[in-house]
Design an enzyme around this catalytic site. Sequence first.
Site, PDB file in Angstrom:
ATOM      1  N   GLU A  50      41.620  46.391  45.662  1.00  0.00           N
ATOM      2  CA  GLU A  50      40.938  45.349  46.424  1.00  0.00           C
ATOM      3  C   GLU A  50      41.527  45.267  47.841  1.00  0.00           C
ATOM      4  OE1 GLU A  50      38.779  42.382  43.820  1.00  0.00           O
ATOM      5  OE2 GLU A  50      40.772  41.578  44.121  1.00  0.00           O
ATOM      6  N   HIS A  68      46.206  39.118  41.811  1.00  0.00           N
ATOM      7  CA  HIS A  68      45.121  39.014  42.794  1.00  0.00           C
ATOM      8  C   HIS A  68      45.732  38.680  44.153  1.00  0.00           C
ATOM      9  CE1 HIS A  68      41.587  37.540  44.911  1.00  0.00           C
ATOM     10  NE2 HIS A  68      40.869  38.197  44.036  1.00  0.00           N
TER      11      HIS A  68
HETATM   12  C1  PEP Z   1      37.814  39.051  44.666  1.00  0.00           C
HETATM   13  O1  PEP Z   1      38.199  37.947  45.007  1.00  0.00           O
HETATM   14  O2  PEP Z   1      38.430  39.683  43.806  1.00  0.00           O
HETATM   15  C2  PEP Z   1      36.633  39.597  45.318  1.00  0.00           C
HETATM   16  C3  PEP Z   1      36.431  40.874  45.219  1.00  0.00           C
HETATM   17  O3  PEP Z   1      35.832  38.704  46.001  1.00  0.00           O
HETATM   18  P1  PEP Z   1      34.438  39.050  46.736  1.00  0.00           P
HETATM   19  O4  PEP Z   1      33.615  39.869  45.780  1.00  0.00           O
HETATM   20  O5  PEP Z   1      33.835  37.714  47.001  1.00  0.00           O
HETATM   21  O6  PEP Z   1      34.779  39.803  47.964  1.00  0.00           O
END
Ligand code: PEP
Length: 254
Positions: free
Chosen positions: A170, A98
């Site tokens: 992400e 992450h």
């Molecule tokens: C995450 O931390 O993986 C994430 C996607 O957070 P958020 O949905 O709050 O943007």
Amino acid sequence: MNKERKLIIAGNWKMNKTVAESLNLVRGLKIELALVKEVDIVICPPFTALAAVSQAVMDCNLRLGAQNMSEHNYGAYTGEIAAGMLKEFSVRYVILGHSERRQLYKETTETVAKKTRAALAAALKPIVCVGETLQEREAGQTERVLDTQVRGSLAGLTPAQIEETIVAYEPIWAIGTGKNATTTQAQEAHAFIRRLLASLYDDNVSRRVRIQYGGSVKPSNARELMSQPDVDGALVGGASLEDRSFSDIIKNSI
Ligand code: PEP
């Protein structure tokens, strides 16, 4: 929604929820999501709540994930948790690499690769996170960053192992900011990752890998994001902390 791959939507609770709060959230999710069969639903509580939540989800369609694990199986690694310890609580998934681990705890892509291999060796399904910063996107480096992170984090996996792995795209600028990637940005990045996997393995293998989008997913944008051909689910942070918003994301994605 007619999808080539079964959707997988995971909630990353991060460092939130005591045991009592976790059980409360699970109670709500079980009611809201009891009838959902179309989506693999994963919740990732903090380590301290895994034992209690594991008991609570035994009889339902919620699957358990962890937020991190060690690359080692046992030994003198103070504060770490091994794959075998997670398996004691029927954990099936583990989030690895992450951006918060990469940025705040200086986890390298090499370490993520070791953890990914250790997870698969223990029959855990890794959710491997990749994504660019805003600065990298604005400098036109998104594909280069994704190429490096995907190749590095998944190094050494066999075709069978890669099919058990979930990739989470992400974009760091979209995490916790309320500013999600547009459907076009998400689809372009996902398609790029799938093409890369096809070049590293082959088309058939690449077509079987599920790629989640993560970054400010909410009930209001879930359907549009999930409608993209290469978006196979979501990794949800903030909106997974409340039963209605997480359930609505899932229901709106079907
Ligand atoms: C995450 O931390 O993986 C994430 C996607 O957070 P958020 O949905 O709050 O943007």
